[in-house]
Scaffold this active site. Structure first.
Site, PDB file in Angstrom:
ATOM      1  N   ARG A  59     -25.034 -13.255   1.549  1.00  0.00           N
ATOM      2  CA  ARG A  59     -25.262 -12.973   0.130  1.00  0.00           C
ATOM      3  C   ARG A  59     -24.369 -13.856  -0.740  1.00  0.00           C
ATOM      4  NH1 ARG A  59     -24.571  -6.493   0.234  1.00  0.00           N
ATOM      5  NH2 ARG A  59     -23.295  -7.045   2.023  1.00  0.00           N
ATOM      6  N   CYS A  68     -18.993 -11.688   1.040  1.00  0.00           N
ATOM      7  CA  CYS A  68     -19.810 -10.463   1.081  1.00  0.00           C
ATOM      8  C   CYS A  68     -19.501  -9.748   2.386  1.00  0.00           C
ATOM      9  CB  CYS A  68     -21.289 -10.777   0.921  1.00  0.00           C
ATOM     10  SG  CYS A  68     -21.969 -11.961   2.109  1.00  0.00           S
TER      11      CYS A  68
END
Lengths: 286, 136
Positions: free
Chosen positions: A249, A244
């Site tokens: 994430r 990410c």
């Protein structure tokens, strides 16, 4: 949402329910850990007995861009009352995004007895369960940490370059705007910015939150297969790299692929776009 | 306030900001009621914050905020801080407050997403001041 064991996960033991935490959260050998994006959430009220691990202050080296080392991890675990055989149950905000990040870092030190509370903080609160502002009185525990092993679940820039060379599978879990290069970062916030926009060549875009229901729980295995295999073209035998912007994430997606779908070789490239988008000479697609 | 925050460690800072968050009072009904208009919504703020700037007789602005996300504790603290520090102040001073002040308030270890959302609250508020300056 249906019972965790009925959702077809490869490793349903990686999740526990809010009911389970309510019943067993204070058992001997269990430690509940909250990890959030918002630094004010834990002090505003947390599950009784839960300790906090902050993604930035506790898990990252404060000088180098890296995670804490063996001594640092052992010290952190000790201070949180966690010993080597403690069952750690993590939960937090943003559909357990940060809890998954912490769990992934636990894997670097071989603490595999770590689980996620399905639904995280949102579900616990929605069910009207108890929260307290009282910090738990946790006795220091003895923790013997091994050297950090980055070889199994962590990818570095050169690993990604090799992966591109063999047309390996990659998932970019950022937003479509970040993936396309339309958005880099906000002016005045260069801390996680990048000089170039776009994505790593060959990466499919599956935003991390696609794997979560609105109540913060994980989608069932069938729905997850539709997303990652039907739409993104993955296969459970693939070697997969996820990334990410700084690797948080993508920890959520790493957790989904590894634990819920049973993929055997998924690595999280935590250098992610802040490294790739600033690296000289690496290939980029838009 | 900034000098006071500079002297606090992470836990003390969180406690300080949490106490501010507890003091949050939502935009009065005389100014706005639900559903709040989309043109008052702060972009990029996942805490679903809304901003209003009410013109005062002395030429200053009174700021009001709403935060719809129940987990938006930091956004509520930010609303209290902005109201306390910007309301009633000269508009030209309000207009010049930089959005990256959020890192001095919340600390450098704020995530980018959270930082963007809080900075957008500052940006929206100071935009209202700049808009007044342009029309006066």
């Amino acid at each position: 949402m249906s019972d965790i064991n009925s959702r077809g996960y490869a490793n349903a033991d990686a999740l526990v329910s809010t009911d389970w935490v309510a019943k067993h959260g204070n058992d001997d050998g269990v430690r509940i850990v909250e990890s959030n994006e918002d630094p004010l959430l834990y002090p505003s009220g947390h599950i009784p007995g839960a300790v906090e691990i902050d993604w930035a202050a506790d898990l990252n080296d404060q000088l180098r861009r890296d995670y804490l080392d063996r001594d640092g991890f052992a010290s952190l675990m000790s201070s949180k009352g966690i010993s080597n055989d403690t069952t750690v149950v993590l939960y937090g905000d943003r559909s357990n995004w940060w809890a998954c990040y912490a769990l992934w870092i636990f894997q670097l030190f071989g603490h595999t007895n770590a689980k996620i509370m399905d639904g995280g903080r949102l579900k616990w609160e929605a069910e009207g369960r108890d929260l307290t502002r009282e910090a738990p009185n946790v006795a220091a525990a003895s923790y013997n940490a091994p050297e950090r092993d980055d070889s199994v679940v962590r990818a570095f820039r050169d690993d990604v370059l090799t992966h591109i060379g063999i047309s390996g599978q990659m998932i970019d879990v950022r937003s479509p705007e970040e993936y396309s290069g339309e958005r880099l970062h906000m002016p005045d916030f260069p801390n996680e910015g990048a000089l170039r926009g776009g994505h790593i060549p060959g990466a499919a875009n599956v935003p991390w939150a696609t794997a979560a229901n609105e109540d913060g729980t994980f989608k069932d295995a069938s729905a997850l297969r539709d997303i990652y295999e039907g739409n993104a073209g993955l296969d459970s035998d693939d070697d997969v790299i996820v990334y990410c912007r700084i690797g948080e994430r993508s920890s959520h997606t790493w957790f989904v692929l590894t634990n819920l779908l049973g993929y055997g070789n998924v690595k999280n490239y935590d250098g992610s776009w802040t490294e790739w988008g600033n690296s000289v000479g690496v290939p980029i697609e838009k | 306030m900034l000098e006071e925050l500079d002297g606090l460690d992470r836990v003390e800072r969180a406690q300080y900001l949490l106490e501010l968050s507890d003091d949050f009072s939502e935009v009065p009904e005389a100014i706005a009621t639900r559903p709040f208009p989309e043109n008052r919504r702060v972009p990029k703020c996942e805490s679903e914050a809304f901003v209003w700037a009410q013109d005062q007789d002395d030429g200053t602005l009174k700021f009001h905020y709403a935060v719809e996300n129940p987990l938006g504790i930091s956004a509520r603290a930010m609303g209290v801080i902005l109201d306390e520090t910007l309301s009633g102040q000269p508009v030209d001073q309000v207009a010049s407050v930089p959005p990256d002040i959020v890192h001095r308030i919340f600390g450098r270890q704020l995530s980018m997403g959270k930082g963007e959302g809080l900075a957008a609250m500052v940006e929206f508020s100071t935009y209202e001041a700049r808009r007044r300056l342009q029309t006066r």
